[in-house]
Design an enzyme around this catalytic site. Sequence first.
Site, short mmCIF file in Angstrom:
data_model
loop_
_atom_site.label_atom_id
_atom_site.label_comp_id
_atom_site.label_asym_id
_atom_site.label_seq_id
_atom_site.Cartn_x
_atom_site.Cartn_y
_atom_site.Cartn_z
N HIS A 10 0.81 -1.22 0.00
CA HIS A 10 0.00 0.00 0.00
C HIS A 10 0.84 1.26 0.00
CE1 HIS A 10 -3.36 -2.69 1.82
NE2 HIS A 10 -3.35 -2.75 0.50
N CYS A 33 7.08 14.22 -12.69
CA CYS A 33 8.21 13.28 -12.63
C CYS A 33 9.38 13.79 -13.48
CB CYS A 33 7.75 11.92 -13.14
SG CYS A 33 9.07 10.71 -13.27
N GLY A 48 0.16 -9.75 12.76
CA GLY A 48 -0.65 -8.55 12.93
C GLY A 48 -1.65 -8.31 11.82
N CYS A 69 9.76 11.22 -16.60
CA CYS A 69 8.79 11.02 -17.68
C CYS A 69 7.70 12.09 -17.70
CB CYS A 69 8.17 9.63 -17.57
SG CYS A 69 6.92 9.51 -16.27
N ASN A 119 -0.61 -13.47 16.25
CA ASN A 119 -1.75 -12.59 16.47
C ASN A 119 -2.20 -12.71 17.92
OD1 ASN A 119 -3.03 -10.75 14.80
ND2 ASN A 119 -3.93 -12.31 13.48
ZN LIG Z 1 7.73 9.00 -14.19
#
Ligand SMILES: [Zn+2]
Length: 276
Positions: A141, A172, A212, A175, A238
């Site tokens: 994530h 960026c 976890g 790019c 856990n």
């Molecule tokens: Zn880029």
Amino acid sequence: MSPHSSTDFILDDALDAAIRRAGEWVAEAQFVVALTGAGLSVESGIPPFRGPGGIWTKYGEPPMDGYQRFLRDPRGAWLERLSPKEDWMRALGDAVRAAKPNAGHHAFAELERRGLLAALITQNIDDLHRQAGHRHVLEIHGNHRLLRCIECNARFDPSEIAVDPERLPPLCPHCSGLVKTDVVHFGEPIPPDVLRACFEAVDHADLMIVAGTSATVYPAAEFPFEVLRRGGRVIEVNPEPSELTASATLLLRGPGAGVLSRLLEHAIAAQQEARA
Ligand SMILES: [Zn+2]
């Protein structure tokens, strides 16, 4: 009985015997992969999103189309990031900035250093594994400290990209793609490079330590079952049994900090014994 207490849990003989077995498995496995989630961060003082004490329980659920909002209005999304108006974002930001890695993060980093852990996949965005010294972290994530180009997936330390409030969004340097936080928003695909590396690690794993997290959210939910399907073992760490428990090879019931630091000790002992 010689219970030996560590921070906030009592290590009784039965649990310690189970952790010793887990340590032996770690030492004898060919390719150990760890999968961590919110529970490990909670032990460092970062509240979970949902459930009792959860940030969204307290402040309300955020919109589920964060990525589409970013694409529609990248400048607005950046302004919100630079000075969050949402209470939950501020509360989460404060908690994450104040958090320090706990003994669980340090135990994983030490397993990696000793060649006992081949890969670590985390659902957490808080950077605590890296702060504990872990070198190779697969952050499904993303990482709240970093920025990412949505075109070429390059990651940037904030010091590498000039964020000028007058000229948002930043672009960026490779790019000219849009740059956003590395954190994966709702509605945003998991960056393909990370996802590929996760599947590759899972494909090689003959032992997975799940700590976890009950791993109920795709893609992490697939990983332990893939290891089991291929005949590998899954160790769950856990404090409470989860949806994974019935399938796990072994449940080590306790907080990550206490259990994992003991697991590290047993794994080192088993590794030394195997070498002797
Ligand atoms: Zn880029």
